[in-house]
Design a protein around this motif. Structure first.
Motif, PDB file in Angstrom:
ATOM      1  N   LYS A 161       0.838  -1.201   0.000  1.00  0.00           N
ATOM      2  CA  LYS A 161       0.000   0.000   0.000  1.00  0.00           C
ATOM      3  C   LYS A 161       0.878   1.260   0.000  1.00  0.00           C
ATOM      4  CE  LYS A 161      -3.914   2.117   2.359  1.00  0.00           C
ATOM      5  NZ  LYS A 161      -4.468   2.424   3.664  1.00  0.00           N
ATOM      6  N   GLU A 162       1.959   1.242   0.807  1.00  0.00           N
ATOM      7  CA  GLU A 162       2.876   2.395   0.849  1.00  0.00           C
ATOM      8  C   GLU A 162       3.515   2.617  -0.527  1.00  0.00           C
ATOM      9  OE1 GLU A 162       3.276   4.384   3.607  1.00  0.00           O
ATOM     10  OE2 GLU A 162       1.671   3.123   4.362  1.00  0.00           O
ATOM     11  N   LEU A 163       3.996   1.527  -1.143  1.00  0.00           N
ATOM     12  CA  LEU A 163       4.669   1.649  -2.443  1.00  0.00           C
ATOM     13  C   LEU A 163       3.681   2.078  -3.532  1.00  0.00           C
ATOM     14  CD1 LEU A 163       7.024  -1.479  -2.331  1.00  0.00           C
ATOM     15  CD2 LEU A 163       7.644   0.871  -1.874  1.00  0.00           C
ATOM     16  N   GLU A 164       2.469   1.519  -3.494  1.00  0.00           N
ATOM     17  CA  GLU A 164       1.432   1.911  -4.469  1.00  0.00           C
ATOM     18  C   GLU A 164       1.144   3.401  -4.365  1.00  0.00           C
ATOM     19  OE1 GLU A 164      -1.278   0.089  -6.406  1.00  0.00           O
ATOM     20  OE2 GLU A 164       0.206  -1.496  -6.663  1.00  0.00           O
ATOM     21  N   GLY A 165       1.088   3.913  -3.126  1.00  0.00           N
ATOM     22  CA  GLY A 165       0.818   5.336  -2.895  1.00  0.00           C
ATOM     23  C   GLY A 165       1.893   6.232  -3.483  1.00  0.00           C
ATOM     24  N   PHE A 166       3.085   5.690  -3.689  1.00  0.00           N
ATOM     25  CA  PHE A 166       4.187   6.456  -4.275  1.00  0.00           C
ATOM     26  C   PHE A 166       4.352   6.189  -5.763  1.00  0.00           C
ATOM     27  CE2 PHE A 166       5.690   8.095  -0.330  1.00  0.00           C
ATOM     28  CZ  PHE A 166       6.500   9.144  -0.690  1.00  0.00           C
ATOM     29  N   GLY A 167       3.344   5.549  -6.369  1.00  0.00           N
ATOM     30  CA  GLY A 167       3.414   5.328  -7.821  1.00  0.00           C
ATOM     31  C   GLY A 167       4.313   4.187  -8.228  1.00  0.00           C
ATOM     32  N   ILE A 168       4.618   3.258  -7.295  1.00  0.00           N
ATOM     33  CA  ILE A 168       5.416   2.077  -7.648  1.00  0.00           C
ATOM     34  C   ILE A 168       4.448   0.917  -7.836  1.00  0.00           C
ATOM     35  CG2 ILE A 168       7.133   0.406  -6.831  1.00  0.00           C
ATOM     36  CD1 ILE A 168       8.432   2.699  -5.251  1.00  0.00           C
ATOM     37  N   ARG A 169       4.494   0.298  -9.030  1.00  0.00           N
ATOM     38  CA  ARG A 169       3.626  -0.846  -9.305  1.00  0.00           C
ATOM     39  C   ARG A 169       4.495  -2.109  -9.320  1.00  0.00           C
ATOM     40  NH1 ARG A 169       0.865   2.444  -7.852  1.00  0.00           N
ATOM     41  NH2 ARG A 169      -0.688   3.698  -8.916  1.00  0.00           N
ATOM     42  N   LEU A 170       4.176  -3.051  -8.457  1.00  0.00           N
ATOM     43  CA  LEU A 170       5.012  -4.250  -8.293  1.00  0.00           C
ATOM     44  C   LEU A 170       4.511  -5.395  -9.166  1.00  0.00           C
ATOM     45  CD1 LEU A 170       5.316  -4.188  -4.400  1.00  0.00           C
ATOM     46  CD2 LEU A 170       6.958  -3.313  -6.051  1.00  0.00           C
ATOM     47  N   ASN A 171       5.455  -6.032  -9.879  1.00  0.00           N
ATOM     48  CA  ASN A 171       5.163  -7.208 -10.724  1.00  0.00           C
ATOM     49  C   ASN A 171       3.979  -6.972 -11.659  1.00  0.00           C
ATOM     50  OD1 ASN A 171       7.258  -8.735  -9.579  1.00  0.00           O
ATOM     51  ND2 ASN A 171       5.982  -9.359  -7.875  1.00  0.00           N
ATOM     52  N   LYS A 172       3.904  -5.768 -12.206  1.00  0.00           N
ATOM     53  CA  LYS A 172       2.828  -5.430 -13.149  1.00  0.00           C
ATOM     54  C   LYS A 172       3.437  -4.877 -14.423  1.00  0.00           C
ATOM     55  CE  LYS A 172      -0.904  -4.109  -9.957  1.00  0.00           C
ATOM     56  NZ  LYS A 172      -1.632  -2.956  -9.413  1.00  0.00           N
ATOM     57  N   GLU A 173       2.702  -5.017 -15.515  1.00  0.00           N
ATOM     58  CA  GLU A 173       3.102  -4.400 -16.782  1.00  0.00           C
ATOM     59  C   GLU A 173       2.338  -3.078 -16.928  1.00  0.00           C
ATOM     60  OE1 GLU A 173       5.299  -5.508 -19.188  1.00  0.00           O
ATOM     61  OE2 GLU A 173       5.861  -7.008 -17.691  1.00  0.00           O
ATOM     62  N   PRO A 174       2.912  -2.072 -17.593  1.00  0.00           N
ATOM     63  CA  PRO A 174       2.158  -0.835 -17.838  1.00  0.00           C
ATOM     64  C   PRO A 174       0.876  -1.152 -18.604  1.00  0.00           C
ATOM     65  CG  PRO A 174       4.471  -0.541 -18.424  1.00  0.00           C
ATOM     66  CD  PRO A 174       4.284  -1.994 -18.134  1.00  0.00           C
ATOM     67  N   PRO A 175      -0.274  -0.542 -18.236  1.00  0.00           N
ATOM     68  CA  PRO A 175      -1.529  -0.851 -18.930  1.00  0.00           C
ATOM     69  C   PRO A 175      -1.462  -0.450 -20.401  1.00  0.00           C
ATOM     70  CG  PRO A 175      -1.813   0.991 -17.392  1.00  0.00           C
ATOM     71  CD  PRO A 175      -0.453   0.448 -17.163  1.00  0.00           C
ATOM     72  N   ASN A 176      -2.017  -1.307 -21.245  1.00  0.00           N
ATOM     73  CA  ASN A 176      -1.955  -1.069 -22.702  1.00  0.00           C
ATOM     74  C   ASN A 176      -3.042  -0.073 -23.107  1.00  0.00           C
ATOM     75  OD1 ASN A 176      -1.388  -1.231 -25.383  1.00  0.00           O
ATOM     76  ND2 ASN A 176      -1.541  -3.448 -25.536  1.00  0.00           N
ATOM     77  N   ILE A 177      -2.812   1.185 -22.704  1.00  0.00           N
ATOM     78  CA  ILE A 177      -3.761   2.263 -22.998  1.00  0.00           C
ATOM     79  C   ILE A 177      -3.012   3.378 -23.728  1.00  0.00           C
ATOM     80  CG2 ILE A 177      -5.267   4.032 -21.991  1.00  0.00           C
ATOM     81  CD1 ILE A 177      -5.649   2.197 -19.573  1.00  0.00           C
ATOM     82  N   GLN A 178      -3.532   3.770 -24.873  1.00  0.00           N
ATOM     83  CA  GLN A 178      -2.902   4.872 -25.626  1.00  0.00           C
ATOM     84  C   GLN A 178      -3.651   6.159 -25.275  1.00  0.00           C
ATOM     85  OE1 GLN A 178      -2.566   3.974 -29.748  1.00  0.00           O
ATOM     86  NE2 GLN A 178      -1.380   5.793 -30.234  1.00  0.00           N
ATOM     87  N   PHE A 179      -2.889   7.151 -24.831  1.00  0.00           N
ATOM     88  CA  PHE A 179      -3.507   8.409 -24.382  1.00  0.00           C
ATOM     89  C   PHE A 179      -2.781   9.569 -25.055  1.00  0.00           C
ATOM     90  CE2 PHE A 179      -3.093  11.941 -21.263  1.00  0.00           C
ATOM     91  CZ  PHE A 179      -4.423  12.351 -21.259  1.00  0.00           C
ATOM     92  N   LYS A 180      -3.548  10.389 -25.751  1.00  0.00           N
ATOM     93  CA  LYS A 180      -2.920  11.510 -26.462  1.00  0.00           C
ATOM     94  C   LYS A 180      -3.793  12.751 -26.308  1.00  0.00           C
ATOM     95  CE  LYS A 180      -1.126  12.698 -31.022  1.00  0.00           C
ATOM     96  NZ  LYS A 180      -1.251  12.398 -32.472  1.00  0.00           N
ATOM     97  N   LYS A 181      -3.217  13.803 -25.729  1.00  0.00           N
ATOM     98  CA  LYS A 181      -3.958  15.079 -25.601  1.00  0.00           C
ATOM     99  C   LYS A 181      -3.990  15.778 -26.954  1.00  0.00           C
ATOM    100  CE  LYS A 181      -2.407  16.366 -20.983  1.00  0.00           C
ATOM    101  NZ  LYS A 181      -1.778  17.442 -20.239  1.00  0.00           N
ATOM    102  N   LYS A 182      -5.048  16.574 -27.175  1.00  0.00           N
ATOM    103  CA  LYS A 182      -5.101  17.375 -28.405  1.00  0.00           C
ATOM    104  C   LYS A 182      -5.740  18.725 -28.098  1.00  0.00           C
ATOM    105  CE  LYS A 182      -9.274  14.872 -29.792  1.00  0.00           C
ATOM    106  NZ  LYS A 182      -9.930  14.058 -30.773  1.00  0.00           N
ATOM    107  N   ASP A 183      -5.696  19.638 -29.035  1.00  0.00           N
ATOM    108  CA  ASP A 183      -6.160  21.015 -28.798  1.00  0.00           C
ATOM    109  C   ASP A 183      -7.677  21.161 -28.931  1.00  0.00           C
ATOM    110  OD1 ASP A 183      -3.570  21.799 -28.358  1.00  0.00           O
ATOM    111  OD2 ASP A 183      -3.203  22.233 -30.477  1.00  0.00           O
ATOM    112  N   LYS A 184      -8.272  20.348 -29.816  1.00  0.00           N
ATOM    113  CA  LYS A 184      -9.734  20.480 -30.014  1.00  0.00           C
ATOM    114  C   LYS A 184     -10.284  19.133 -30.476  1.00  0.00           C
ATOM    115  CE  LYS A 184      -8.739  22.481 -34.537  1.00  0.00           C
ATOM    116  NZ  LYS A 184      -8.826  23.624 -35.398  1.00  0.00           N
TER     117      LYS A 184
END
Length: 366
Positions: A161-184
């Motif tokens: 829980k402490e490590l998760e709160g600091f943005g550390i993900r244990l034994n996990k792969e980054p989620p396969n989500i594509q995210f792109k900001k745009k102007d409009k």
């Protein structure tokens, strides 16, 4: 109201809220607010403060492993017996107050071990010196969570829980989500698989909390609200982790058999040096290091000191850069012997991906 109080209030509200389709938008909003507050805690607004004394350890060797655990679970004893480094050991809590580095050589690779001071509950909220401890843990290639075999589960959950709160993900792969900001153009959400939690309204609610109104999002997995928040925040680190259940000399053989079936776990006794072989072998598997041997022209390969690369960054170009930045400018081809080529030697270009224990000879342009 302080950040800690705000975090506590949001966590209390989340605990009170029932999980169902009607409340999913509200819970998603709370999760996004919580992530933003925790980020403020890790990276305070304004200039950075002074570095914590004893925490800024220079990175040496081919990989870095952090020992994380509650006080007096045997981290210092383990480091002393593994690396021959003396980290002050005592039977009372909070003996280690600064980061103690040690180095071991294993299969030709030089691996830095860091005995981090004991984590206490609430480290992610700035209590004790836990904040600096977890900041160092974020820079490691592998984390050893050292647990007392007599009370492993409660400690395991608290540390995670402490490590998760600091943005550390244990034994996990980054989620396969594509995210792109745009102007409009508003929000364009594409789901390539059926979603059990995220829908257009929930995604919009989370993005509104971040003041993002125009974005392209592609979901290639069945993602949760937490996965989407991790991608938006962009400061998460995904680190492999091994749980070391120490003090196995205090349990029965039957209990030991059960522990051996738990994933990512290695039972050990730091004091008696039991099961260190198993630990080092598992450490090697999780670090995913690739050893490459050099071969000067007309000579035998040098098997004594390999060039060590990480899996995923083991091309011939990475190998050249590890030796010296100037080599790639004069690079013509490479001759490779080993399992990454079909015949030995094989002429390859700088994009070729090398495998563990390949032998490489670089041929420069004349």
């Amino acid at each position: 109201m302080s950040i800690l109080q705000k975090i506590a209030d949001i966590e209390a509200e989340m605990a009170r809220t029932q999980k169902n389709k009607a409340t999913s938008g509200h819970l998603g909003l709370l999760k996004a607010k919580l992530a933003k507050l925790r980020r403020e805690l890790i990276e305070p607004k304004g200039g950075g403060g002074a570095a914590g004394e004893g925490f800024d350890v220079a990175k040496t060797g081919d990989a870095r492993i952090g020992f994380v655990g509650f006080p007096s679970v045997g981290k210092s004893t383990l480091l002393s017996n593994l690396a021959g480094v003396y980290s002050e050991v005592a039977a009372y809590e909070f003996t280690t107050l600064t980061t103690v580095p040690g180095v071991i050589r294993y299969k030709g690779a030089k691996i830095q071990l860091l005995d981090l001071p004991g984590i206490i509950e609430g480290a992610k909220d700035g209590k004790g010196r836990g904040k600096q401890v977890i900041a160092v843990a974020r820079t490691c290639g592998l984390i050893f969570i050292v647990l007392d075999v007599l009370k492993p589960l409660q400690h395991k959950r608290l540390i995670e829980k402490e490590l998760e709160g600091f943005g550390i993900r244990l034994n996990k792969e980054p989620p396969n989500i594509q995210f792109k900001k745009k102007d409009k153009g508003g929000l364009n959400l594409t789901s390539l698989v059926t979603q059990s939690e995220l829908d257009h309204d929930l995604v919009k609610t989370i993005l509104n909390e971040y003041k993002i109104h125009n974005a392209d999002i592609t979901l290639r997995v069945d993602a949760t609200a937490e996965d989407l928040i991790d991608v938006i925040e962009g400061n998460r680190v995904y680190i492999p982790c091994i749980y070391l259940l120490n003090k196995i000399d205090q349990i029965s053989i039957e209990e030991l058999d059960i522990i051996y079936k738990v994933p990512h776990c290695v039972p050990i006794s730091a004091h008696h040096k039991w099961n260190f072989d198993d630990l080092l072998e598992k450490m090697w598997d999780y670090l995913k290091l690739v050893r490459i041997y050099t071969k000067p022209k007309g000579q035998l390969p040098d098997y004594s000191s390999p060039v060590v690369l990480r899996e995923g960054r083991s091309s011939v170009e990475d190998f050249c850069n590890k030796l010296h930045r100037s080599i790639i400018k004069e690079f013509k081809i490479a001759l490779v012997w080993g399992s990454s080529v079909k015949h030995c030697p094989q002429r390859v270009g700088k994009e070729h991906i090398l495998a563990d224990e390949d032998v490489v000879q670089i041929i420069k342009r004349v």
